[in-house]
Design an enzyme around this catalytic site. Structure first.
Site, short mmCIF file in Angstrom:
data_model
loop_
_atom_site.label_atom_id
_atom_site.label_comp_id
_atom_site.label_asym_id
_atom_site.label_seq_id
_atom_site.Cartn_x
_atom_site.Cartn_y
_atom_site.Cartn_z
CG ASP A 49 -2.25 0.71 1.03
OD1 ASP A 49 -2.27 1.92 0.84
OD2 ASP A 49 -3.29 -0.10 0.88
CG HIS A 86 -5.47 3.86 0.96
ND1 HIS A 86 -5.09 2.46 0.91
CD2 HIS A 86 -6.57 3.90 0.13
CE1 HIS A 86 -5.86 1.92 0.21
NE2 HIS A 86 -7.04 2.43 0.01
CG ASN A 184 -13.86 1.60 -4.40
OD1 ASN A 184 -14.57 0.77 -4.12
ND2 ASN A 184 -13.38 2.56 -3.78
CB SER A 251 -9.46 0.61 0.02
OG SER A 251 -8.86 0.59 -1.53
#
Length: 326
Positions: A49, A86, A184, A251
């Site tokens: 990530d 994130h 998404n 996520s």
């Protein structure tokens, strides 16, 4: 090979403090499995990530090691701090823990985290960074012989890159479940397909998102490779600057499953008294799902429910006692 990006997500709110077991952790029944699973103790989850705030109060005891594959911090390989937010949020859902009154608990609060930074502060990265990150996770070994048991990736793009696919297959062939966000780009219609890679590869565990009313999130991608769903709307977790935030997106659903696997591995391997293959681990995971009534293209096997087998066992024993007494 080009660039890959964070799957878009929504920041709902940021707070200085939090003291709850997040609703998503409770919804998948993680606390009910903590005792049997030893809260994921002994398992390392690799998070591929944007990095992680390594000194966050709820995360600093969980991080076992890390590596930076990006050009951030002048390419310093040992600096895998999160300059986006994130990755820190994903890490908290998997394994946040708190030894004090303030803070939150993740799904597997005794698991360890291997932080692999492959995305920049802007949320993008070279495909080669991600491929190198996956390979690093597969080959990593801790100072006490620890190995990665789960890889979590809340990233993706519309491009199917053969080299990325090969690295994912290598991880799975090495016995490591690879958990990926579905994406998404959903239009709210299960009959239309939306694909993000690596999530759409058959070999990975692809995770869609639901809200706390058990409704499929309208943004959640639908396709014939969805494996299961988890909470992904207004998810409370850790955030940069030692804060907490609610974010929405597939996520946020993905780390619920990554953390759940750390629990399932401990429960199942204790029962079988041996190390399980990736295929066996996946089978144990999907046994712990509840259908929600949506098409398979939207929910796959359904919502992860970690205590569901225990509940069935209790019902069976109650029925059996009643039947034999009569």
């Amino acid at each position: 090979m080009g660039k890959i990006h964070l799957i878009p997500y929504q920041i709902e709110e940021i707070n200085d403090t939090a003291t709850d077991i997040p609703e998503g952790v409770s919804m998948i029944q993680a606390p009910d499995a903590w005792e049997e699973a030893e809260k994921g103790h002994g398992n390392v989850v690799a998070i591929i990530d944007t990095g992680c705030q390594v000194d966050h109060p709820n995360l600093k005891e969980r991080i076992i090691d890390g590596r930076n594959f990006t050009s951030d911090y002048s390419g310093d390989k040992d600096n895998y701090n999160d300059n986006n937010g994130h990755g820190t949020h994903v890490a908290g859902t998997i394994a946040a823990s708190s030894a004090r009154e303030e803070g939150i608990s993740g799904v597997a609060p005794n698991a360890k985290l291997l932080i692999i930074k492959v995305l920049s502060g802007e949320g993008s990265g070279d495909y080669q960074w991600i491929i190198d990150g996956i390979n690093y996770a597969v080959n990593w070994e801790g100072s006490n012989g620890e190995k990665v048991r789960v890889i979590s990736m809340s990233l993706g793009g519309p491009k199917d890159v053969p080299e990325l696919y090969e690295s994912v297959k290598q991880a799975v062939d090495s016995g490591i479940p690879v958990v990926c966000a579905a994406g998404n780009a959903g239009d709210g219609r299960p009959a239309t397909d939306e694909f993000a890679y690596p999530g759409a590869y058959n070999e990975v565990t692809q995770v869609g998102a639901i809200n706390f009313n058990r409704e499929i999130a309208p943004f959640s991608n639908t396709n014939d490779e969805i494996d299961l769903v988890a909470p992904g709307v207004k998810i409370l977790s850790t955030y940069t600057d030692s804060k907490y935030a609610r974010l929405s997106g597939t996520s946020m659903a993905t780390p619920h499953i990554s953390g759940a696997l750390a629990l399932v591995i401990n429960i199942a391997e204790k029962q079988f008294d041996r190390r399980l293959s990736e295929t066996e681990i996946y089978a144990q995971l999907v046994r712990r799902t509840v259908p929600l009534g949506y098409p398979k293209s939207a929910e796959g096997n359904g919502l992860i429910a970690l205590a569901i087998l225990d509940q069935f066992e209790q019902l069976f024993q109650t029925f059996n006692r009643h039947y034999t007494s009569n």
